[in-house]
Scaffold this active site. Structure first.
Site, short mmCIF file in Angstrom:
data_model
loop_
_atom_site.label_atom_id
_atom_site.label_comp_id
_atom_site.label_asym_id
_atom_site.label_seq_id
_atom_site.Cartn_x
_atom_site.Cartn_y
_atom_site.Cartn_z
N LYS A 1 1.63 -0.48 15.31
CA LYS A 1 3.14 -0.09 15.43
C LYS A 1 3.64 -1.26 16.75
O LYS A 1 4.56 -1.54 16.19
CB LYS A 1 3.60 1.08 16.23
CG LYS A 1 3.30 2.23 15.29
CD LYS A 1 4.36 2.39 13.88
CE LYS A 1 4.14 3.68 13.05
NZ LYS A 1 4.28 3.04 11.91
N HIS B 1 0.48 -1.44 0.41
CA HIS B 1 0.14 -0.09 0.17
C HIS B 1 0.96 1.39 0.22
O HIS B 1 1.94 1.74 0.68
CB HIS B 1 -1.00 -0.13 1.47
CG HIS B 1 -1.92 -0.75 1.09
ND1 HIS B 1 -2.93 -0.89 2.10
CD2 HIS B 1 -2.80 -2.23 -0.10
CE1 HIS B 1 -4.04 -1.96 1.89
NE2 HIS B 1 -3.81 -2.52 0.12
N TYR C 1 -8.97 5.29 7.89
CA TYR C 1 -8.80 5.51 9.07
C TYR C 1 -9.87 6.37 9.19
O TYR C 1 -10.16 7.87 8.21
CB TYR C 1 -7.90 5.99 9.44
CG TYR C 1 -6.68 4.63 9.59
CD1 TYR C 1 -6.24 4.54 11.07
CD2 TYR C 1 -5.83 5.02 9.23
CE1 TYR C 1 -5.15 3.66 11.22
CE2 TYR C 1 -4.68 3.99 8.65
CZ TYR C 1 -4.15 3.45 10.27
OH TYR C 1 -3.42 2.33 10.22
N PRO D 1 -3.58 0.81 19.10
CA PRO D 1 -3.24 0.10 17.63
C PRO D 1 -3.04 0.78 16.37
O PRO D 1 -2.67 0.52 15.51
CB PRO D 1 -4.40 -1.34 17.45
CG PRO D 1 -5.70 -0.35 18.59
CD PRO D 1 -4.71 -0.02 19.47
N TYR E 1 4.13 7.05 9.92
CA TYR E 1 3.84 5.96 9.78
C TYR E 1 3.90 4.09 9.09
O TYR E 1 3.93 4.20 9.53
CB TYR E 1 2.47 6.22 8.46
CG TYR E 1 0.98 5.12 8.27
CD1 TYR E 1 0.46 5.49 9.44
CD2 TYR E 1 1.09 4.23 7.48
CE1 TYR E 1 -1.06 4.57 9.33
CE2 TYR E 1 -0.05 3.93 6.71
CZ TYR E 1 -1.27 3.46 8.47
OH TYR E 1 -1.86 2.19 7.50
C1 DHB Z 1 -5.28 -3.04 10.90
C2 DHB Z 1 -4.73 -2.90 12.43
C3 DHB Z 1 -4.67 -1.47 12.86
O1 DHB Z 1 -4.01 -1.01 13.79
C4 DHB Z 1 -3.93 -0.91 11.70
O2 DHB Z 1 -3.74 1.17 12.37
C5 DHB Z 1 -4.07 -0.68 10.81
C6 DHB Z 1 -4.67 -2.07 10.29
C7 DHB Z 1 -5.39 -4.16 10.96
O3 DHB Z 1 -5.46 -5.09 11.63
O4 DHB Z 1 -5.08 -4.76 9.67
#
Ligand code: DHB
Length: 382
Positions: free
Chosen positions: A283, A58, A187, A279, A371
């Site tokens: 990271k 991506h 997001y 999450p 990121y």
């Molecule tokens: C996923 C989980 C995340 O916390 C994130 O920021 C992006 C992707 C995932 O489970 O794909």
């Protein structure tokens, strides 16, 4: 497991003590976004073939608010390929397959694992398996046993400092065998709370909504989940949501946590044993990987050159990257979630910051470089 592979490459004997069995770990749903540092390590270890075939690269990521969406071109902003979608479960399968081929020493179903004498030069570890007690005398112990593991507790209270924030909400996540609403992640900040549209493949969706800490999974049948998910994403994106039955559903709390130092005597902490990130930004796994890259280098010097320079600087060097990822994950959580205490002022400030991010190349570059993952910290003299 990454460390076990790295140590094998460096010609250092290691035993991995794992509380669960292999099937449990390969079934356990975790995040699925790999930074380049992790992708490169998989490749360097000779474990990258399936990821190269099945993973999705991506180059961009999307943020949405008030029903509007904008894209950040991570690849253009950083020169990195971006992120790799490849589930942690798949990573674990590849690590275990590779371990089997190399004959790495992994003890599954190891109960009551306990390090001893880590402050001295001859530590040991004891465990029980199938009712039989075992003991291993070793030169170093690495605690890769997670937030709830026993290793961190081996560092005396007088030495260990911890920093912690528990967030007043969780993530409710599902997996479903349906295509995601977009080929890249979204997001979303909505008045009702955060939502994230991610994926495990072009035909498998992973979807999250922010929820209260007291919510129960039983109260979230699939229809309610999809209704809430679509509502938060807004009508334009919702029109592309394909609903399907979930085959996994769970609620995870969010926490920021760091323990310092990450080394005491012959004990080294790595990954969640030393730090937790919320999450948002995915990271967690990637930080564990950067820890063990630094640690493997340090242990190589220790065993082959009898130099303590690497192990002496391990904690400071690992923490330098950890704290920057903690900052980013905390900031990204703050930007995209609804906080119970938030009033009109904070909400307007979130919207202003999202608008700034949408319109400023400088802000997008700063976002993108965090990121995709910051570089390892340089060695510092200690
Ligand atoms: C996923 C989980 C995340 O916390 C994130 O920021 C992006 C992707 C995932 O489970 O794909």
């Amino acid at each position: 497991m990454f460390l076990a592979h790295l140590l094998r490459q460096a010609g250092i004997d290691a035993v991995v003590l794992e509380r669960r069995d292999r099937a449990y770990i390969e079934d356990r749903v975790r995040a699925g976004l790999l930074e380049q540092i992790t992708v490169e390590l998989m490749t360097r270890l000779g474990l990258g073939a399936r990821m190269a075939r099945e993973g999705l690269v991506h180059g961009g990521v999307n943020l949405a608010h008030e029903g509007q969406m904008f894209r950040i071109d991570m690849a253009a902003a950083t020169g990195s390929p971006g992120m790799m979608i490849y589930g942690q479960q798949e990573v674990m399968k590849d690590l275990f397959d590779g371990a089997e081929a190399l004959g790495l020493n992994i003890v599954f179903d190891a109960e009551a694992v306990q390090p001893h004498d880590v402050g001295a030069d001859q530590p040991s570890v004891t465990w029980r398996k199938d009712g039989v007690e075992h003991r291993l005398d070793c030169e170093v112990v690495v605690g890769c046993d997670g937030y709830h593991g026993v290793s961190r507790g081996c560092i005396p209270d007088t030495v260990l400092q911890t920093f912690e924030r528990a967030y007043p909400f969780g993530w409710l996540g599902i997996l479903a065998e349906v295509p995601p609403p977009n080929h890249e992640l979204i997001y979303c900040n909505h008045e009702r709370g955060f939502a994230l549209a991610t994926m495990r493949s072009a035909t498998r969706s992973r979807a999250y909504v922010q929820c209260g800490l007291d919510e129960r999974i039983e109260d979230w049948p699939d229809e309610r989940f999809w209704d809430e998910f679509e509502l938060r994403l807004g009508p334009e994106i919702a029109a592309k949501v394909v609903r399907g039955p979930s085959f996994e559903k769970s609620i995870a709390p969010l926490r920021s946590f760091v323990a310092e130092p990450m080394r005491h005597g012959r004990l080294f902490l790595a990954g969640d044993a030393a730090h937790i990130v919320p999450p948002t930004g995915a990271k967690g796994l990637n930080l564990a990987v950067s820890d063990v890259i630094v640690l493997a280098e340090a242990l190589g010097e220790f065993f082959h050159e009898r130099s303590t320079a690497g192990i002496d600087s391990y904690s400071a060097r690992a923490l330098a990257r950890v704290w920057k990822a903690e900052r980013f994950s905390w900031w990204f959580t703050g930007l995209t979630h609804r906080f119970p205490e938030t009033g009109g002022l904070e909400r307007r400030l979130q919207v202003a910051e999202l608008e700034y991010l949408r319109t400023s190349q400088a802000a997008q570059t700063a976002f993108a470089e965090n990121y995709v993952g910051l570089p390892l910290a340089q060695r510092r003299a200690v």
